[in-house]
Structures are given as structure tokens and as C-alpha cells.
Design an enzyme around this catalytic site. Structure first.
Site, PDB file in Angstrom:
ATOM      1  N   LYS A   1     -27.306  60.574  25.479  1.00 50.92           N
ATOM      2  CA  LYS A   1     -27.853  61.837  26.643  1.00 50.92           C
ATOM      3  C   LYS A   1     -29.167  62.447  25.600  1.00 50.92           C
ATOM      4  O   LYS A   1     -29.787  62.164  26.401  1.00 50.92           O
ATOM      5  CB  LYS A   1     -26.619  62.954  26.297  1.00 50.92           C
ATOM      6  CG  LYS A   1     -25.737  62.954  27.582  1.00 50.92           C
ATOM      7  CD  LYS A   1     -24.877  63.504  27.757  1.00 50.92           C
ATOM      8  CE  LYS A   1     -23.062  62.848  28.168  1.00 50.92           C
ATOM      9  NZ  LYS A   1     -22.235  63.499  28.718  1.00 50.92           N
TER      10      LYS A   1
ATOM     11  N   GLN B   1     -19.651  68.633  24.433  1.00 53.27           N
ATOM     12  CA  GLN B   1     -19.253  67.049  24.649  1.00 53.27           C
ATOM     13  C   GLN B   1     -16.960  67.005  24.833  1.00 53.27           C
ATOM     14  O   GLN B   1     -16.952  67.572  23.771  1.00 53.27           O
ATOM     15  CB  GLN B   1     -19.447  65.744  23.879  1.00 53.27           C
ATOM     16  CG  GLN B   1     -19.235  64.667  24.166  1.00 53.27           C
ATOM     17  CD  GLN B   1     -19.508  64.071  25.185  1.00 53.27           C
ATOM     18  OE1 GLN B   1     -21.350  64.450  25.823  1.00 53.27           O
ATOM     19  NE2 GLN B   1     -18.784  63.455  26.145  1.00 53.27           N
TER      20      GLN B   1
ATOM     21  N   ASP C   1     -23.577  70.794  32.840  1.00 55.10           N
ATOM     22  CA  ASP C   1     -22.600  70.519  33.096  1.00 55.10           C
ATOM     23  C   ASP C   1     -21.617  70.726  34.594  1.00 55.10           C
ATOM     24  O   ASP C   1     -21.199  69.926  35.534  1.00 55.10           O
ATOM     25  CB  ASP C   1     -21.553  70.485  31.403  1.00 55.10           C
ATOM     26  CG  ASP C   1     -21.641  69.082  30.778  1.00 55.10           C
ATOM     27  OD1 ASP C   1     -22.066  67.895  32.109  1.00 55.10           O
ATOM     28  OD2 ASP C   1     -21.182  68.745  30.438  1.00 55.10           O
TER      29      ASP C   1
END
Ligand code: NAD
Length: 285
Positions: free
Chosen positions: A52, A96, A119
Site C-alpha cells: 500500500k 490494517q 477502507d
């Protein structure tokens, strides 16, 4: 023989567009910024985070990494999120997952500012999916929709079967396709006789995490088959949930693993981050 949808190529095309948008933001004095928070050093998560961060650089997003030890206190992570919520140089925040068991994932996600939830896991964004007003669509299903759009695959009125009903892939996938007027059926581990549903699918999206779950007899001739699964076999090989060899002889389109949905997921995270920076700029005007 099915056409293979090349996720790497579709992702590269989208990243080129994102680079242009990122440059336009920079010219207006806004450097898009993404904060990536990781707790512990799970090897798979470390690889994802590295990818990422690298992808951010490629399109001109500044990334900020915040790494916590495995035994970090949840309160310190929540305090960091609150601080990042207020920082003007950060437009997106990503935590994460998975987090260590003592963390309440929902508490962490609900602490994120909805304007920075790139997200798309905050309840506000999840609710947006239900009513069709999502700000940040979750990255994996968003990537699938982009792939289907790229191939100009009609969704309206199509029978779609989604195998897998998780909060991050299956459920949002189903909602996004329903929003586009597909007729959607969701199957999961407790579904009796999976094949009776999958054979009806014009578009079959599989996100179960079970290698070889979908074999040719379960697929309608000419179906579009999107394989979201990522499974590491004992011999080290990476495979999806679909018997690629067999099903590609029957489907009209199919995505490979690796090189299918995977590269799209990271790309849509970048897209959401750029969109967050653009939204902030608009709000300032
Ligand atoms: P999950 O374990 O949270 O959910 C799996 C879902 O599949 C559940 O709803 C379960 O009921 C269902 N399922 C399990 N076995 C089944 C069976 N035999 N028949 C029908 N349904 C079954 O997993 P997830 O996070 O949704 O991920 C699913 C897969 O997608 C995994 O392989 C994961 O690695 C992969 N994934 C890929 C990407 C990507 O970018 N390509 C992103 C996220 C997840």
C-alpha cells in the site's frame, strides 16, 4: 474459452488517472495523505502494508506509517486515530486488520472520522451502501465493480450470485451490485447445495477462501466469474476459490489469481484517498 480480465492492466489504467488527479490536487496546494496504522508484525499484514505504501508513492500520495508493538494498549491506538482525525495533511486513515484479539475492531473503526474512512468500514459508510449514498466504497468490492465496468459487462437485470457473506467482501459486494439493479443472491458456508444457486448466475463472484470451491459443473455456460479468493496451498502456490483451468473453458470472462482482483483492491484504496482529498478541498471552497 473465457476472456481473462487482467487486473494488473485495469489497475494500471486507473492508477494513471489517479496520478493526474493527485497532480491536480498538488497544483492547488493539497498533497493527498494516507495514514497507515499497523499493530504487531503479522507477516501477511506487513506485506499488504508495504504494498500500500509503495502504491501511494506511485500515484503521488504521501503515506505516513504508524507501527505499534503487538502488545500495544488499544487506548494508545485510539488516541492516535483521534489525533489523525484532526490533522489537515492526512486525508485517509487505514487501520490494517486483523488487530490483536484484545482490540475491539468495531470501536477502532467507529473512532475513525467518516471523512477519512478510506477502507469504507465505518458504520456510516456501511449504512451508505444500504441506501446507495456511500462516500467510500470498501476497496475489494469497489475493485470488482470497476473491473466489470471496464469490460462493459451489463449488470442491470443480471442474475448475480455472491459466494461469501463477510462484512468486508461478500455483503458490500451484494449491496453494490443490487444498487446497480442486478438480481443478487448471497450464499455462505451454511448454504445447502451451493451449486443449485451458482448455476443460475450470469455473474458469479466468489469470496469464500476455499480453493477449488467452484468447479465447472457449478457454472452456467457463458457466465462471468470473478474470483476474489486468495489461498496459499501447501506447495506455496497462490490460488483463488475457482478451478481456473476447468471454469475458464466454460465462462465468458474470468479473473485469475494472482493478478485479478488483488491489484484492484489496493488501487481502490488509492482512489478513495484521492477522493477524500478532493472532498476536503471542495468543502474548503
Ligand atoms: P471470511 O472468512 O471473512 O468470509 C468467508 C465467507 O465465505 C463467509 O461468509 C463464509 O460463510 C463463506 N464460506 C466459507 N466456506 C464456504 C463454502 N464452502 N461455501 C460457501 N460459502 C463459504 O473471508 P473474507 O475476508 O470475506 O475473504 C474471502 C476470501 O477473499 C479469502 O480468500 C481472502 O483472502 C480473499 N480476499 C481477497 C481480497 C483481494 O484483494 N483479492 C481482499 C479481501 C479478501
Amino acid at each position: 474459452m473465457a476472456k481473462i480480465i487482467d487486473g494488473v492492466a485495469v489497475a494500471a489504467e486507473i492508477r494513471r488517472e489517479l496520478k493526474v488527479r493527485s497532480q491536480a490536487l498538488r497544483e492547488r496546494g493539497v498533497v493527498p495523505g494516507l495514514a497507515v496504522i499497523m499493530v504487531g508484525n503479522d507477516p501477511a499484514s506487513s506485506v499488504y502494508v508495504r504494498n500500500k505504501v509503495r502504491a501511494c508513492k506511485e500515484v503521488g500520495i504521501e503515506s505516513f506509517r504508524f507501527d505499534f508493538e503487538q502488545d500495544a494498549e488499544p487506548a494508545s491506538v485510539l488516541a492516535l486515530i483521534r489525533e489523525l482525525n484532526c490533522r489537515s495533511d492526512i486525508h485517509g486513515i487505514l487501520v490494517q486488520l486483523p488487530l490483536p484479539p484484545r482490540f475491539s475492531v468495531s470501536e477502532v473503526l467507529q473512532t475513525l472520522s467518516v471523512d477519512k474512512d478510506v477502507d469504507g468500514f465505518h458504520l456510516y459508510n456501511v449504512g451508505g451502501l444500504v441506501v446507495g449514498g456511500t462516500v467510500f466504497p470498501p476497496c475489494t468490492p469497489y475493485g470488482v465493480v470497476k473491473m466489470l465496468e471496464h469490460e462493459e459487462i451489463e449488470l442491470e437485470g443480471q442474475n448475480v450470485v455472491v459466494v461469501g457473506a463477510s462484512n468486508i467482501v461478500g455483503k458490500p459486494m451484494a449491496l453494490m451490485l443490487m444498487q446497480r439493479d442486478a438480481t443478487v443472491c448471497i450464499c455462505h458456508a451454511k448454504t445447502r447445495d451451493l451449486a443449485q444457486f451458482t448455476v443460475l448466475a450470469d455473474i458469479l463472484v466468489v469470496a469464500a477462501g476455499k480453493p477449488n470451491l467452484i468447479v465447472p459443473e457449478m457454472v452456467k455456460p457463458g457466465a462471468v466469474v470473478i474470483d476474489v479468493g486468495i489461498n496459499r496451498l501447501a506447495n506455496g502456490k497462490l490460488v483463488g476459490d475457482v478451478d481456473f483451468e476447468g471454469v475458464s473453458k466454460k465462462a465468458s470472462y474470468i479473473t485469475p489469481v494472482p493478478g485479478g482482483v488483488g491489484p484492484m483492491t489496493v488501487t481502490m484504496l488509492l482512489a478513495n484517498t484521492i477522493a477524500a482529498a478532493e472532498r476536503r478541498l471542495r468543502a474548503r471552497q
